[in-house]
Structures are given as C-alpha cells and as structure tokens.
Scaffold this motif. Structure first.
Motif, PDB file in Angstrom:
ATOM      1  N   ARG A 201     162.871  -7.816 -45.502  1.00 20.77           N
ATOM      2  CA  ARG A 201     162.184  -8.045 -47.053  1.00 20.77           C
ATOM      3  C   ARG A 201     160.753  -8.558 -46.785  1.00 20.77           C
ATOM      4  NH1 ARG A 201     163.353  -4.679 -49.808  1.00 20.77           N
ATOM      5  NH2 ARG A 201     162.174  -6.032 -51.444  1.00 20.77           N
ATOM      6  N   GLU A 202     160.121  -9.006 -45.721  1.00 21.05           N
ATOM      7  CA  GLU A 202     158.684  -9.557 -45.594  1.00 21.05           C
ATOM      8  C   GLU A 202     158.114  -7.969 -45.352  1.00 21.05           C
ATOM      9  OE1 GLU A 202     156.279 -12.632 -43.116  1.00 21.05           O
ATOM     10  OE2 GLU A 202     158.378 -12.268 -42.447  1.00 21.05           O
ATOM     11  N   PRO A 203     156.961  -8.002 -45.946  1.00 22.68           N
ATOM     12  CA  PRO A 203     156.089  -6.834 -45.711  1.00 22.68           C
ATOM     13  C   PRO A 203     155.543  -6.892 -44.248  1.00 22.68           C
ATOM     14  CG  PRO A 203     155.500  -7.633 -47.900  1.00 22.68           C
ATOM     15  CD  PRO A 203     156.527  -8.747 -47.114  1.00 22.68           C
ATOM     16  N   ILE A 204     155.695  -5.751 -43.422  1.00 22.26           N
ATOM     17  CA  ILE A 204     155.287  -5.758 -42.249  1.00 22.26           C
ATOM     18  C   ILE A 204     154.622  -4.174 -41.914  1.00 22.26           C
ATOM     19  CG2 ILE A 204     155.840  -5.751 -39.730  1.00 22.26           C
ATOM     20  CD1 ILE A 204     158.335  -7.463 -40.500  1.00 22.26           C
ATOM     21  N   ALA A 205     153.484  -4.171 -41.167  1.00 22.20           N
ATOM     22  CA  ALA A 205     152.882  -3.041 -40.963  1.00 22.20           C
ATOM     23  C   ALA A 205     152.267  -2.784 -39.750  1.00 22.20           C
ATOM     24  CB  ALA A 205     151.786  -2.590 -41.997  1.00 22.20           C
ATOM     25  N   LEU A 206     151.955  -1.565 -39.167  1.00 23.51           N
ATOM     26  CA  LEU A 206     151.413  -1.434 -37.577  1.00 23.51           C
ATOM     27  C   LEU A 206     150.077  -0.528 -37.927  1.00 23.51           C
ATOM     28  CD1 LEU A 206     151.721  -2.497 -34.768  1.00 23.51           C
ATOM     29  CD2 LEU A 206     152.755  -0.209 -34.364  1.00 23.51           C
ATOM     30  N   PHE A 207     149.117  -0.907 -37.651  1.00 23.98           N
ATOM     31  CA  PHE A 207     147.816  -0.083 -37.629  1.00 23.98           C
ATOM     32  C   PHE A 207     147.128   0.293 -36.448  1.00 23.98           C
ATOM     33  CE2 PHE A 207     148.504  -2.270 -41.708  1.00 23.98           C
ATOM     34  CZ  PHE A 207     148.175  -1.263 -42.574  1.00 23.98           C
TER      35      PHE A 207
ATOM     36  N   ARG B 163     155.678  -1.330 -48.116  1.00 21.98           N
ATOM     37  CA  ARG B 163     155.363   0.043 -49.174  1.00 21.98           C
ATOM     38  C   ARG B 163     155.473  -0.186 -50.554  1.00 21.98           C
ATOM     39  NH1 ARG B 163     158.332   3.000 -46.727  1.00 21.98           N
ATOM     40  NH2 ARG B 163     156.797   4.310 -45.180  1.00 21.98           N
ATOM     41  N   GLU B 164     156.590  -1.138 -50.884  1.00 19.57           N
ATOM     42  CA  GLU B 164     156.914  -1.440 -52.244  1.00 19.57           C
ATOM     43  C   GLU B 164     155.889  -2.243 -52.871  1.00 19.57           C
ATOM     44  OE1 GLU B 164     160.877  -2.747 -52.088  1.00 19.57           O
ATOM     45  OE2 GLU B 164     161.693  -1.070 -51.650  1.00 19.57           O
ATOM     46  N   LEU B 165     155.521  -3.211 -52.110  1.00 25.44           N
ATOM     47  CA  LEU B 165     154.430  -4.285 -52.596  1.00 25.44           C
ATOM     48  C   LEU B 165     153.304  -3.640 -52.920  1.00 25.44           C
ATOM     49  CD1 LEU B 165     153.919  -7.269 -53.170  1.00 25.44           C
ATOM     50  CD2 LEU B 165     153.250  -7.382 -50.610  1.00 25.44           C
ATOM     51  N   TYR B 166     152.554  -2.644 -52.215  1.00 22.93           N
ATOM     52  CA  TYR B 166     151.419  -2.131 -52.399  1.00 22.93           C
ATOM     53  C   TYR B 166     151.523  -0.610 -53.004  1.00 22.93           C
ATOM     54  CZ  TYR B 166     149.809  -6.147 -49.926  1.00 22.93           C
ATOM     55  OH  TYR B 166     149.461  -7.294 -49.402  1.00 22.93           O
ATOM     56  N   GLY B 167     152.815  -0.068 -53.260  1.00 28.77           N
ATOM     57  CA  GLY B 167     152.859   1.250 -53.993  1.00 28.77           C
ATOM     58  C   GLY B 167     152.336   2.160 -52.946  1.00 28.77           C
TER      59      GLY B 167
ATOM     60  N   LEU C 216     143.810   1.046 -44.331  1.00 30.76           N
ATOM     61  CA  LEU C 216     144.141  -0.122 -44.782  1.00 30.76           C
ATOM     62  C   LEU C 216     143.527  -0.411 -46.016  1.00 30.76           C
ATOM     63  CD1 LEU C 216     145.802  -2.836 -44.765  1.00 30.76           C
ATOM     64  CD2 LEU C 216     144.041  -3.468 -43.161  1.00 30.76           C
ATOM     65  N   ALA C 217     141.968  -0.108 -46.111  1.00 33.91           N
ATOM     66  CA  ALA C 217     141.107  -0.688 -47.165  1.00 33.91           C
ATOM     67  C   ALA C 217     141.534   0.459 -48.511  1.00 33.91           C
ATOM     68  CB  ALA C 217     139.607   0.001 -46.837  1.00 33.91           C
ATOM     69  N   GLY C 218     142.257   1.365 -48.294  1.00 34.54           N
ATOM     70  CA  GLY C 218     142.528   2.254 -49.582  1.00 34.54           C
ATOM     71  C   GLY C 218     144.089   2.015 -49.825  1.00 34.54           C
ATOM     72  N   ILE C 219     144.827   1.223 -49.508  1.00 33.11           N
ATOM     73  CA  ILE C 219     146.154   0.678 -49.932  1.00 33.11           C
ATOM     74  C   ILE C 219     146.048  -0.113 -50.727  1.00 33.11           C
ATOM     75  CG2 ILE C 219     148.358  -0.314 -48.891  1.00 33.11           C
ATOM     76  CD1 ILE C 219     147.704   0.770 -46.065  1.00 33.11           C
ATOM     77  N   GLY C 220     146.988  -0.012 -51.862  1.00 33.54           N
ATOM     78  CA  GLY C 220     147.338  -0.902 -52.806  1.00 33.54           C
ATOM     79  C   GLY C 220     146.098  -1.076 -53.980  1.00 33.54           C
ATOM     80  N   ASP C 221     145.550   0.140 -54.100  1.00 33.50           N
ATOM     81  CA  ASP C 221     144.472   0.379 -55.153  1.00 33.50           C
ATOM     82  C   ASP C 221     143.434  -0.844 -54.898  1.00 33.50           C
ATOM     83  OD1 ASP C 221     145.717   2.248 -56.369  1.00 33.50           O
ATOM     84  OD2 ASP C 221     146.659   1.277 -57.957  1.00 33.50           O
TER      85      ASP C 221
ATOM     86  N   ARG D  89     145.415  -8.697 -56.153  1.00 29.93           N
ATOM     87  CA  ARG D  89     146.101  -8.046 -57.355  1.00 29.93           C
ATOM     88  C   ARG D  89     146.728  -6.647 -56.743  1.00 29.93           C
ATOM     89  NH1 ARG D  89     143.370  -7.697 -62.892  1.00 29.93           N
ATOM     90  NH2 ARG D  89     144.163  -9.586 -62.818  1.00 29.93           N
ATOM     91  N   THR D  90     147.922  -6.348 -56.711  1.00 32.87           N
ATOM     92  CA  THR D  90     148.735  -5.517 -56.439  1.00 32.87           C
ATOM     93  C   THR D  90     148.823  -4.146 -57.525  1.00 32.87           C
ATOM     94  OG1 THR D  90     150.812  -6.493 -56.907  1.00 32.87           O
ATOM     95  CG2 THR D  90     150.081  -6.853 -54.498  1.00 32.87           C
ATOM     96  N   VAL D  91     149.512  -3.210 -57.203  1.00 37.48           N
ATOM     97  CA  VAL D  91     149.460  -1.853 -57.970  1.00 37.48           C
ATOM     98  C   VAL D  91     150.251  -2.349 -59.339  1.00 37.48           C
ATOM     99  CG1 VAL D  91     149.377  -0.277 -56.262  1.00 37.48           C
ATOM    100  CG2 VAL D  91     151.653  -1.185 -56.705  1.00 37.48           C
ATOM    101  N   ASP D  92     151.066  -3.251 -59.392  1.00 39.31           N
ATOM    102  CA  ASP D  92     151.784  -3.689 -60.648  1.00 39.31           C
ATOM    103  C   ASP D  92     150.939  -4.732 -61.603  1.00 39.31           C
ATOM    104  OD1 ASP D  92     151.643  -5.946 -59.122  1.00 39.31           O
ATOM    105  OD2 ASP D  92     153.808  -6.339 -59.136  1.00 39.31           O
ATOM    106  N   GLY D  93     149.702  -5.034 -61.127  1.00 33.71           N
ATOM    107  CA  GLY D  93     148.700  -5.733 -61.729  1.00 33.71           C
ATOM    108  C   GLY D  93     148.909  -7.113 -61.944  1.00 33.71           C
ATOM    109  N   VAL D  94     149.598  -7.676 -60.924  1.00 33.73           N
ATOM    110  CA  VAL D  94     149.948  -9.163 -60.825  1.00 33.73           C
ATOM    111  C   VAL D  94     149.187  -9.569 -59.669  1.00 33.73           C
ATOM    112  CG1 VAL D  94     151.626 -10.942 -60.358  1.00 33.73           C
ATOM    113  CG2 VAL D  94     152.171  -8.580 -61.575  1.00 33.73           C
ATOM    114  N   ASP D  95     148.541 -10.826 -60.136  1.00 28.41           N
ATOM    115  CA  ASP D  95     147.726 -11.369 -58.924  1.00 28.41           C
ATOM    116  C   ASP D  95     148.805 -12.327 -58.180  1.00 28.41           C
ATOM    117  OD1 ASP D  95     145.181 -10.536 -59.819  1.00 28.41           O
ATOM    118  OD2 ASP D  95     145.037 -12.291 -60.873  1.00 28.41           O
ATOM    119  N   ARG D  96     148.738 -12.024 -56.947  1.00 26.40           N
ATOM    120  CA  ARG D  96     149.650 -12.550 -56.007  1.00 26.40           C
ATOM    121  C   ARG D  96     149.169 -13.449 -54.716  1.00 26.40           C
ATOM    122  NH1 ARG D  96     155.079 -10.543 -56.681  1.00 26.40           N
ATOM    123  NH2 ARG D  96     154.867  -8.403 -57.689  1.00 26.40           N
ATOM    124  N   HIS D  97     149.781 -14.316 -54.669  1.00 25.32           N
ATOM    125  CA  HIS D  97     148.987 -15.437 -53.703  1.00 25.32           C
ATOM    126  C   HIS D  97     149.836 -15.130 -52.030  1.00 25.32           C
ATOM    127  CE1 HIS D  97     147.435 -19.572 -52.585  1.00 25.32           C
ATOM    128  NE2 HIS D  97     147.746 -19.066 -51.588  1.00 25.32           N
TER     129      HIS D  97
END
Length: 597
Positions: free
Chosen positions: A233-239, A253-257, A267-272, A302-310
C-alpha cells in the motif's frame, strides 16, 4: 541463494578434483624418484664405509708384514716405507670413518674400539722399528708379538662391517617398502582418478538439473515479488537514468492517477505536475549521478484528486542486472494525517508550556509572599515578646499568680511563633535556592546526623543498625537536612520506648533508583492520616506528647522532590514507622552497592 551457493561449492569441488587428478600422480612419482635416489646414495655410502674399514685392516697388516721382513734382514727402502705406512695414514682414515658415521651411535662405539686397538698396534710397531734401529732384534720381535696379542682389531673390523651391512639391509628393506607403498598409492590414485571423473560427470548432470530448477524457482520468486510489489500500500516506483518510469505499483499509480496502459512516463509529468519541482528533481538526479541517498524529504504535493498531501520521499540508486545503467528506487509515504496530529500535539505542547509558565509564576509569587509574610511578622512578634518582658519587670512582685501565668503564655506563644516563622523561612528557601550538586558519601552524612540526634537524647538507650550506604549525587546541605529530620524524628518518637531501635537501610528499586529507609519501633501513626504527614505544620500527635512544629517532613519532601525522588511512609499505631525516600542513581553514583567494613 542456496542454489547459487551449492553451484559455487560444486565448482570448487570440481576444481579440487582436477587438481588431485593432475597433482597426485606427479607427487607420488616425484616421491618415488627421491626415495630411489636416497636408497642409491645410502648403498654408495655403506660401501664407502666398508671400503675404508677394509683399507685400514689391510694397511695395518701390510705394515706389520713389512716390519717382520725388516727383522728377517730385508732392509730396502720400499720395505721401510711400507712399515711406516700405517702410522702415517691410518689415523686420517679413522677420522674419515668417524665423520662418515656420525649419525650412528653403534658405529661410533665400534670405531672408538678400532681406534684404540689401531693406536696400540701402531705404537708397538713404531717401538719395534726403534729397537731394530738400535740393534735389539729380539726386543723388536717381542714388540710386534705384543701388538698382535694385546691389540687385536679383527673383531672391531668385523663389527663395523657387520653394522654397516645390517644398516644397509634395513635401508634396502625400507626402500623396498617405500617402493611398494608408492605402487599402492599409484594404484589408489588411479582408482581415485576414475572415481573423481565419475563424480565430475554426475555432478555436472546434477548442476544442470539444479540450474534448471533454480531458474524455475527464480521465475516463480520474481512473479511473487511482482505480486507483493503491486499489493504493497506504500507507493513505490522505479525510474531509469532519465527519470522515466520503469515499474510502478498500484498504490503509486492510484495516488498520482497514472494511466495503466502507458509505459515510460517522465516523472515530471506524473500527477498533473505534482513532481514538477526543480529542487526535488535536482536532488533525485544527484541520487542517480552521485549515488547520494535521499532520506525523509518532506514536501507538500497536490495530487490529481485536488488534495494537498504532506508526503515523505525516500530515494536511492540501484544497479540493474541486465544493464550497466543505474535506476532510481522511489518510495512515497503519505503522512498527511500524522502531520495534522503532530501539529495538534505541538499546539497542545505550547498551551501546556504556557500553563507550566503560569504555574511557575504562581509558585514564585507564593514563595515570595511566604517569605515576605514571614519576614514582616518578625517585627510585631518582637514587640509582643519585648513588651511581655517589660510588663513582667514592671509588675515585679505585685503580679499575682494569674498575671504571671498570662505573661508566661504570651512569652511562650511568641517564642513558638518565632520558631514557626524561622521554619517557614527555611521551607521557602528550600524551594528557591539552586542545587549545588556534588558526590556525597551518604555513610558519613548519616553518621553525622546520628551523632546530632544522640546528643539531644543522652540519657536514653538507643540501638542503631545502619547498613553500608552508597555514594550519590546531590546537594550535601539539603540531604543533610533530610537525614537530620528523619533520624531526629525517629529518636523523638521512640522517646517512650525503654530501648529504642532505629535501622537505616538501602536497596535499589526496579528502575535502578536508590531507596533509603529509616525504621523505628516508636509511636507510629494511623495510615489513614498518612497524606497529612508531609504537609506544612501538619502533626499527627499532640505537642505535649512529642514536641515539634510539623514542618520537618514537609522540608524532606521538598528536598527529595527537587532531587528527582519521592517520599512515602508506612506505620501502625504503637508498632513504629518506616520512612522511605528515593534518589536517582546517576552515572557518577550508579555503581552497585558495595559492603563496607
């Protein structure tokens, strides 16, 4: 990992087997060759020893024969040289023979016997030649006969030859045994070579099977890893090195749509634009280029759902197995809820600090008020006491019994009031003065307090039992006050006992603190009033029974509290009391308690 370890050890085993197959025959052949050369050398050595021995025997016989020919009248030069040959060459041959047999004690013994006989015969031969030159032919013949009779060397010659033949036989038998052993070893080596070759073939087949099994298991492990990776459930990615996505899990994928059908997204274009932060991108590039790890980097996205997340970002560089290009492993932790909770905790802490400051101000004001009141009460109290004495002098002998009683009550009350004011000032100073911390020997402080308490009860019988006490860190004057109050109370409240028994002990509590105890067999008290013991001017006994102002235990509690400890008591009416106080065992005083003589 087990399969790789097994393959590695199998490879090592094959290399060792090849080494044995190649090296063992060489070693055995080399050893046999050395043994053969050594045996040949020993044969030559033994023959040389025997040859020298025979040469000595022949030379002695030739010299004696030449001497007899001289006696018979054959006096040519050749005969004379032959007669002197033994004395000239036999000693050197004996030394050579001794040098050649230094490693054989038996031969050395036989050679010593041979030297003794040869020297004796040579001496008598030389004596015979000397007598012959002086015309004493009979004496010369007798000397030669004596040499043959007294110094026989045939047995010594035979012993040396026999010893050397025996030694040579033993060496030849040993060489034959070594040759047999060499043949046995060669046979075993041949069998070992066949066995090792068989093992190599079997192990090769087994390794092939294990490698296939390992590849199958590795494929399954990779599949399980991918399933676990996607289920976390923790967001993990490999670039990759250009910060294009290689692998992302469902949480990322779900956190950043992100679109599941798209691969290699920058990476710069992920999550709007959630990652379109130049500072963050530069730090991630540093991780890739300079192998710098990024730990707990706090950002607000600020993720794709419009919420500011820490969120908290961690990144490190990985090396891909199928290429030399580095990869960036990125983990994201959404700590928005925790940040809000920490913000609330911080706000509560600020409020609490304000309350603590207010309480501290109130305490200081109360202490200042207590000090001021105690100080200001002294002047009217001195007036009351002074005018009572003046009134007593003024009345003189005209005062009746009732007037004298009134004056006595006024004076006694004034004196008690003065003592209460002094005690109140002491209590106030204990709360204000700074602690002067130092190492304190509690044993000496208790001994001093005991001596002071005994001086006020000289006509009483008191039995003291004081255990060995440790060193502590604290204010010596304040802790001296604690012991004086506790031991003074123990002496005071055992005043009605025929034999007072007072015990001082110490133990270490479960938290490592020192717990001191003062126990007595005095009046005790009812435990339902124990909460009043440590209050200011609180008493559980009448002043007529046990004098005092009721402030000593309040001072004890305040001093112990300022040292980070606590005070409590246990008692039964008429069964004595036990007063306890604890002090923290610091680094300087926290060593285990040692007994003292």
């Amino acid at each position: 990992m087990k399969v790789r370890g097994s393959l590695r050890w199998s490879t090592v085993g094959m290399l060792l087997a090849v080494l044995v197959i190649v090296a063992l025959p060489y070693v055995v052949t080399l050893s046999n060759s050395r043994d053969t050369q050594r045996a040949a050398a020993w044969v030559t050595h033994s023959n040389t020893v025997k040859s020298v021995t025979y040469q000595i025997a022949y030379m002695m016989q030739d010299s004696e024969s030449a001497s007899y020919r001289l006696l018979s009248g054959d006096g040519n030069d050749s005969t004379r040289k032959c007669a002197l040959l033994a004395s000239q060459q036999v000693p050197a041959l004996l030394r050579q023979l001794r040098t050649m047999t230094l490693d054989n004690p038996d031969q050395q013994t036989a050679i010593s016997a041979l030297e003794s006989g040869a020297d004796g015969r040579i001496t008598l031969m030389n004596q015979a030649l000397s007598r012959l030159q002086h015309g004493d032919a009979a004496g010369a013949r007798q000397s030669l006969r004596d040499g043959g009779d007294l110094f026989a060397i045939d047995s010594e010659i035979a012993a040396i030859v026999h010893n050397e033949d025996s030694l040579l036989g033993a060496r030849q038998a040993n060489a034959a045994k070594q040759a047999f052993n060499g043949r046995v070893v060669l046979s075993i080596t041949a069998l070992a070579q066949l066995l090792l070759l068989t093992i190599i073939v079997v192990m090769s087949e087994r390794q092939i099977g294990q490698r296939r099994l390992a590849e199958t298991r590795e494929g399954r492990a990779v599949l399980r890893s991918q399933l676990i990776f996607q289920a976390v459930r923790e967001p993990i990615a490999l670039f990759d090195k250009d910060l294009n996505s290689l692998l992302v899990n469902n949480a990322f994928r779900e956190l950043y749509g992100m679109d599941p059908g798209r691969n290699a997204q920058p990476l710069a274009g992920i999550g709007d634009g959630a990652w379109n932060d130049n500072v963050l991108l530069q730090r991630l590039n540093d991780v890739l280029l300079r192998d710098r790890e990024l730990w707990d980097h706090d950002v607000i996205q600020r993720t794709v759902d419009g919420v500011d997340r820490h969120v908290v970002i961690n990144a490190r560089r990985l090396q891909q197995q199928d290429t030399d290009a580095p990869a960036l492993l990125l983990t994201v932790s959404d700590v928005t809820t925790r940040a809000l909770a920490e913000q609330k905790v911080s706000e509560l802490n600020r409020q609490l600090e304000g309350k603590v400051a207010q309480i501290s101000d109130v305490n200081r004001e109360l202490e200042a008020f207590s000090y001021s009141v105690s100080h200001d009460l002294r002047a009217p109290l001195r007036h009351i006491s002074g005018f009572a004495r003046k009134l007593e002098h003024h009345l003189g002998g005209h005062a009746d019994e009732k007037a004298n009683h009134y004056i006595e009550v006024i004076a006694g009350s004034a004196q008690r009031m003065a003592q209460l004011i002094d005690d109140l000032l002491v209590f106030s100073r204990l709360g204000r003065g700074p602690l002067r911390l130092q190492a304190i020997d509690m044993q000496s402080v208790v001994d001093e307090a005991r001596s002071l308490a005994e001086s006020e009860a000289q006509d009483r019988r008191i039995v003291w039992k004081i255990a060995p006490l440790p060193m502590v860190i604290g204010d010596e004057n304040m802790l001296r006050t604690v012991w004086q109050n506790l031991l003074g109370n123990a002496v005071k409240y055992t005043g009605h006992c025929e034999v007072a028994q007072i015990e001082v002990s110490v133990q270490q509590g479960r938290r490592g603190d020192y717990e001191f105890t003062v126990a007595d067999n005095g009046a005790g008290f009812d435990m339902q009033y124990a909460d009043k013991l440590f209050g200011v001017f609180q008493r559980l006994h009448r002043a007529s029974d046990f004098p005092g102002n009721g402030i000593g235990l309040a001072n004890v509690r305040r001093i112990v509290a300022r040292h980070g400890g606590r005070v409590w008591a246990e008692a039964e009416p008429g069964q004595g009391a036990r007063f306890h106080f604890s002090l923290p065992a610091t680094d300087a005083a926290g060593a285990p308690i040692e007994s003292r003589a």
